[in-house]
Design a protein around this motif. Structure first.
Motif, PDB file in Angstrom:
ATOM      1  N   GLU A   1       1.278  -1.329   0.016  1.00 22.80           N
ATOM      2  CA  GLU A   1      -0.292  -0.067  -0.527  1.00 22.80           C
ATOM      3  C   GLU A   1       0.698   1.343  -0.536  1.00 22.80           C
ATOM      4  OE1 GLU A   1      -3.532   2.885   0.083  1.00 22.80           O
ATOM      5  OE2 GLU A   1      -3.249   0.220  -0.542  1.00 22.80           O
ATOM      6  N   GLY A   2       1.883   1.464   0.938  1.00 25.42           N
ATOM      7  CA  GLY A   2       2.688   2.283   0.606  1.00 25.42           C
ATOM      8  C   GLY A   2       3.562   2.438  -0.123  1.00 25.42           C
ATOM      9  N   PHE A   3       3.597   1.365  -1.686  1.00 24.13           N
ATOM     10  CA  PHE A   3       4.904   1.958  -2.156  1.00 24.13           C
ATOM     11  C   PHE A   3       3.874   1.829  -3.415  1.00 24.13           C
ATOM     12  CE2 PHE A   3       8.779  -0.045   0.023  1.00 24.13           C
ATOM     13  CZ  PHE A   3       9.061  -0.010  -1.286  1.00 24.13           C
ATOM     14  N   SER A   4       2.816   1.210  -3.536  1.00 23.91           N
ATOM     15  CA  SER A   4       1.662   1.766  -4.404  1.00 23.91           C
ATOM     16  C   SER A   4       1.572   3.556  -4.532  1.00 23.91           C
ATOM     17  CB  SER A   4       0.568   0.513  -4.534  1.00 23.91           C
ATOM     18  OG  SER A   4       0.686  -0.145  -4.810  1.00 23.91           O
TER      19      SER A   4
ATOM     20  N   PHE B   1      16.519  -4.093  -2.869  1.00 26.15           N
ATOM     21  CA  PHE B   1      14.882  -4.906  -1.904  1.00 26.15           C
ATOM     22  C   PHE B   1      14.895  -4.494  -0.727  1.00 26.15           C
ATOM     23  CE2 PHE B   1      19.055  -7.567  -0.402  1.00 26.15           C
ATOM     24  CZ  PHE B   1      18.947  -7.255   0.700  1.00 26.15           C
ATOM     25  N   VAL B   2      13.916  -4.478  -0.197  1.00 26.28           N
ATOM     26  CA  VAL B   2      13.442  -4.417   1.125  1.00 26.28           C
ATOM     27  C   VAL B   2      12.551  -5.247   1.533  1.00 26.28           C
ATOM     28  CG1 VAL B   2      12.070  -2.787   2.777  1.00 26.28           C
ATOM     29  CG2 VAL B   2      12.954  -1.872   0.003  1.00 26.28           C
ATOM     30  N   MET B   3      13.570  -6.022   2.721  1.00 28.03           N
ATOM     31  CA  MET B   3      13.091  -6.912   3.556  1.00 28.03           C
ATOM     32  C   MET B   3      12.678  -7.082   5.023  1.00 28.03           C
ATOM     33  SD  MET B   3      14.949 -10.614   4.471  1.00 28.03           S
ATOM     34  CE  MET B   3      15.512 -11.506   3.630  1.00 28.03           C
ATOM     35  N   GLU B   4      11.707  -7.385   5.441  1.00 27.41           N
ATOM     36  CA  GLU B   4      10.874  -6.449   6.903  1.00 27.41           C
ATOM     37  C   GLU B   4      10.806  -7.686   7.958  1.00 27.41           C
ATOM     38  OE1 GLU B   4       7.596  -5.952   9.691  1.00 27.41           O
ATOM     39  OE2 GLU B   4       7.892  -7.438   7.735  1.00 27.41           O
ATOM     40  N   ASN B   5      11.124  -7.439   9.004  1.00 24.36           N
ATOM     41  CA  ASN B   5      11.018  -8.752  10.143  1.00 24.36           C
ATOM     42  C   ASN B   5      10.983  -8.343  11.979  1.00 24.36           C
ATOM     43  OD1 ASN B   5      11.178 -11.487  11.241  1.00 24.36           O
ATOM     44  ND2 ASN B   5      11.624 -12.185   9.875  1.00 24.36           N
ATOM     45  N   VAL B   6      10.960  -8.928  12.327  1.00 22.13           N
ATOM     46  CA  VAL B   6       9.764  -8.164  13.902  1.00 22.13           C
ATOM     47  C   VAL B   6      11.740  -7.726  14.627  1.00 22.13           C
ATOM     48  CG1 VAL B   6       7.836  -9.311  14.182  1.00 22.13           C
ATOM     49  CG2 VAL B   6      10.709 -10.469  14.572  1.00 22.13           C
ATOM     50  N   LYS B   7      11.842  -7.448  15.443  1.00 20.23           N
ATOM     51  CA  LYS B   7      13.338  -6.987  16.377  1.00 20.23           C
ATOM     52  C   LYS B   7      13.694  -7.877  17.293  1.00 20.23           C
ATOM     53  CE  LYS B   7      14.351  -3.649  20.121  1.00 20.23           C
ATOM     54  NZ  LYS B   7      13.976  -2.348  21.347  1.00 20.23           N
ATOM     55  N   GLY B   8      12.259  -8.667  17.448  1.00 20.69           N
ATOM     56  CA  GLY B   8      13.056  -9.805  17.686  1.00 20.69           C
ATOM     57  C   GLY B   8      14.030 -10.697  17.108  1.00 20.69           C
ATOM     58  N   LEU B   9      14.227 -10.607  15.737  1.00 21.76           N
ATOM     59  CA  LEU B   9      15.711 -10.876  14.934  1.00 21.76           C
ATOM     60  C   LEU B   9      16.307 -11.183  15.097  1.00 21.76           C
ATOM     61  CD1 LEU B   9      15.752 -12.766  12.705  1.00 21.76           C
ATOM     62  CD2 LEU B   9      15.840 -10.687  11.190  1.00 21.76           C
ATOM     63  N   LEU B  10      16.753  -9.650  15.910  1.00 26.09           N
ATOM     64  CA  LEU B  10      18.526  -9.394  16.102  1.00 26.09           C
ATOM     65  C   LEU B  10      18.485 -10.430  17.471  1.00 26.09           C
ATOM     66  CD1 LEU B  10      18.126  -5.678  16.176  1.00 26.09           C
ATOM     67  CD2 LEU B  10      19.451  -7.165  14.195  1.00 26.09           C
ATOM     68  N   SER B  11      17.855 -11.304  18.607  1.00 21.01           N
ATOM     69  CA  SER B  11      18.546 -11.854  19.515  1.00 21.01           C
ATOM     70  C   SER B  11      17.597 -13.271  19.617  1.00 21.01           C
ATOM     71  CB  SER B  11      17.497 -10.931  20.864  1.00 21.01           C
ATOM     72  OG  SER B  11      16.463 -11.392  21.161  1.00 21.01           O
ATOM     73  N   SER B  12      17.298 -13.686  17.848  1.00 21.57           N
ATOM     74  CA  SER B  12      17.317 -15.313  17.828  1.00 21.57           C
ATOM     75  C   SER B  12      18.111 -15.959  17.629  1.00 21.57           C
ATOM     76  CB  SER B  12      15.782 -14.612  16.324  1.00 21.57           C
ATOM     77  OG  SER B  12      15.121 -16.006  16.524  1.00 21.57           O
TER      78      SER B  12
ATOM     79  N   ILE C   1       9.551   4.897   2.932  1.00 26.13           N
ATOM     80  CA  ILE C   1      10.435   3.621   2.705  1.00 26.13           C
ATOM     81  C   ILE C   1       9.935   3.731   0.222  1.00 26.13           C
ATOM     82  CG2 ILE C   1      11.242   1.459   2.687  1.00 26.13           C
ATOM     83  CD1 ILE C   1      10.499   1.037   5.338  1.00 26.13           C
ATOM     84  N   GLY C   2       8.922   3.819   0.498  1.00 21.14           N
ATOM     85  CA  GLY C   2       8.856   3.602  -1.001  1.00 21.14           C
ATOM     86  C   GLY C   2       9.441   4.615  -1.648  1.00 21.14           C
ATOM     87  N   GLU C   3       9.734   6.452  -1.048  1.00 21.74           N
ATOM     88  CA  GLU C   3       9.652   7.505  -1.748  1.00 21.74           C
ATOM     89  C   GLU C   3      10.864   7.371  -2.142  1.00 21.74           C
ATOM     90  OE1 GLU C   3       5.583  10.417  -0.310  1.00 21.74           O
ATOM     91  OE2 GLU C   3       8.051  10.227   0.874  1.00 21.74           O
TER      92      GLU C   3
END
Length: 484
Positions: free
Chosen positions: A16-19, A173-184, A471-473
């Motif tokens: 939605e944001g990119f579009s 590319f833009v890859m999103e994930n939760v903050k917990g990824l850093l400590s997982s 981010i899209g901008e």
């Protein structure tokens, strides 16, 4: 327009944001070629939203769309004329599929068909976020002691993202994930460092320069925490902290200067997000006169106790961002809707309604959400371990306070509303789907298909569209530099 492919699309927050991004000439910067998602209700939402965009971009009549989402027309009554034409076009790019090794040939064929011959592709972007349950702090907590956790395939779905990077080599590319990824961790290995290492070993030989969207530093100097984006700092009325990687293919990275998101001039608070929403009361799920009478008496006594609490100075309210609030309101408001859609409160137990009322009033007095232990004992939940040493989840009832961004809206909102109590004591209820969507920065004309539980689930799993737009901008500007 630059093509985009959206993986693990969910209900389409990132898309939605990119579009919505437009270039300097006023034309749309991106065209979605494919949205890939496994959930059937999310796919329905994606198709409907893509239909809306098609109607807007072709200058077609939007009345059937608004009549449908307002409940004035049924789907068969709506699926006619220009709307049917737009819906037929929208269906072509929403692809229901579970991303995984067994489906790679099917997914590859679909993406190759959408992108066309490699020699004619030009610059394009891949966006998306692999499912996050395996990395989230809550998900890991729920599976403490589970011997199958380390081998859960959800740990490795990011490899499907990397496979598509390797095979199709998008420019960005833009890859999103939760903050917990850093400590997982998986075993003794950091999942975040594993993903970064895998990005340097793509089978095609493609290489990507990984940049932060919030810290302007050489990639070699970045710390893992430099990839955390705090949504409330960018005009979203919610403290949603996510890890987002921006990757630029190494052969063109030297042509694109580093850029970071611009912080808002202050916060968009819950008060600002809910401004103009109707005042509502919830129904009760166990409506019996005797129960009502008993709990009314308990509530009245509890309110007396709460009003006797000596009020100390409230915590400083978040600095209100006048520019940010104006931008937020321009983004979410829809003048064609007389009333907000998907705004019916769910029913609650009478005992919970009493707790909500008292907790909201106490929160208003002290300027923060109280814990259940701050309540009179008569309103404590009737659990066996309540009051014992080490009782978990003392904040299992949480009021969202007026003058601060909300806490993170997560998919668990589909189970109950205890963490999302409305700050107005007179309403004594949890948030509606539309109110949760407002906190996620979805426009009021964004409609979520499926039963209400699924609507909540989609809202909680999404990327805030207003953050995605920013981010899209940046991405559109980078791709335009290469095109020029």
């Amino acid at each position: 327009m630059f093509p985009i492919i959206d993986l693990f699309a969910g209900p389409g927050g990132l898309n939605e944001g990119f579009s919505s991004v437009k270039n300097d000439d006023g034309d749309y910067a991106f065209k979605t070629l494919a949205s890939l998602e496994m959930d059937s209700f999310a796919c329905q939402t994606l198709r409907l939203r893509a239909t809306y965009r098609e109607l807007v971009r072709t200058g077609s009549d939007l009345e059937p769309y608004f009549a449908y989402i307002s409940g004035e027309k049924t789907w068969p009554e709506t699926l006619r004329g220009d709307f049917k034409t737009a819906y037929t076009a929208a269906k072509q790019h929403v692809y229901r599929v579970e991303l995984g090794e067994e489906n790679r040939p099917e997914v590859d064929r679909h993406i190759a068909l959408k992108l066309g011959p490699e020699s004619q592709r030009g610059h394009w972007a891949l966006i998306g976020g692999p499912p996050c349950q395996a990395y989230s702090l809550a998900g890991r907590s729920r599976r403490t002691g589970d011997e199958t956790f380390a081998s859960d395939h959800k740990h490795f779905l990011y490899r499907e993202y990397l496979h598509i990077l390797s095979k199709f080599r998008p420019t960005i590319f833009v890859m999103e994930n939760v903050k917990g990824l850093l400590s997982s961790k998986n075993g003794d290995k950091s999942m975040f460092q594993t993903i970064l290492a895998d990005l340097t070993r793509l089978s095609s030989g493609a290489r990507y320069e990984i940049r932060s969207l919030v810290v302007d530093a050489d990639p070699d100097e970045l710390e893992p925490s430099d990839f955390i984006i705090r949504s409330e700092e960018y005009g979203v009325p919610q403290k949603r902290h996510r890890v987002i990687l921006l990757g630029i293919r190494s052969d063109v990275a030297h042509m694109i200067p580093r850029q970071v998101l611009t912080k808002a001039d202050g916060a968009v608070t819950v008060r600002a997000a809910l401004r103009g929403m109707p005042r509502l009361r919830a129904e009760t799920s166990n409506r019996k006169p005797k129960i009502d009478q008993d709990w009314k008496a308990v509530q009245a006594k509890a309110l007396q106790d709460v009003r006797a609490v000596e009020v100390t100075a409230k915590p400083d309210s978040a600095k209100n961002g006048s520019i940010a609030v104006a931008a937020y309101e321009a983004w979410v408001r829809e003048s064609e809707l007389a009333l907000p859609v998907q705004n019916n409160p769910r029913a609650h137990m009478v005992s919970d309604l009493a707790r909500y009322r008292v907790m909201a009033e106490l929160a208003d007095r002290i300027g923060k959400s109280p814990k259940y232990t701050d309540l009179p004992q008569s309103l404590h939940p009737e659990h066996r371990n309540i009051g014992k040493a080490g009782t978990p989840f003392t904040d299992r009832f949480r009021v969202q306070v007026w003058d601060s961004p909300a806490t993170t809206v997560v998919s668990h909102i589909s189970k109950d509303g205890h963490y999302y109590i409305h700050p107005d004591p007179s309403q004594a209820r949890s948030f509606t789907v539309r109110e949760a969507a407002r906190l996620q920065s979805f426009p009021d004309n964004y409609f979520f298909e499926g039963p209400r539980t699924q609507q909540f689930h989609q809202v909680g799993n999404a990327v805030p569209p207003l953050l995605s737009k920013q981010i899209g901008e940046l991405v559109a500007g980078m791709l335009q530099k290469l095109k020029d």
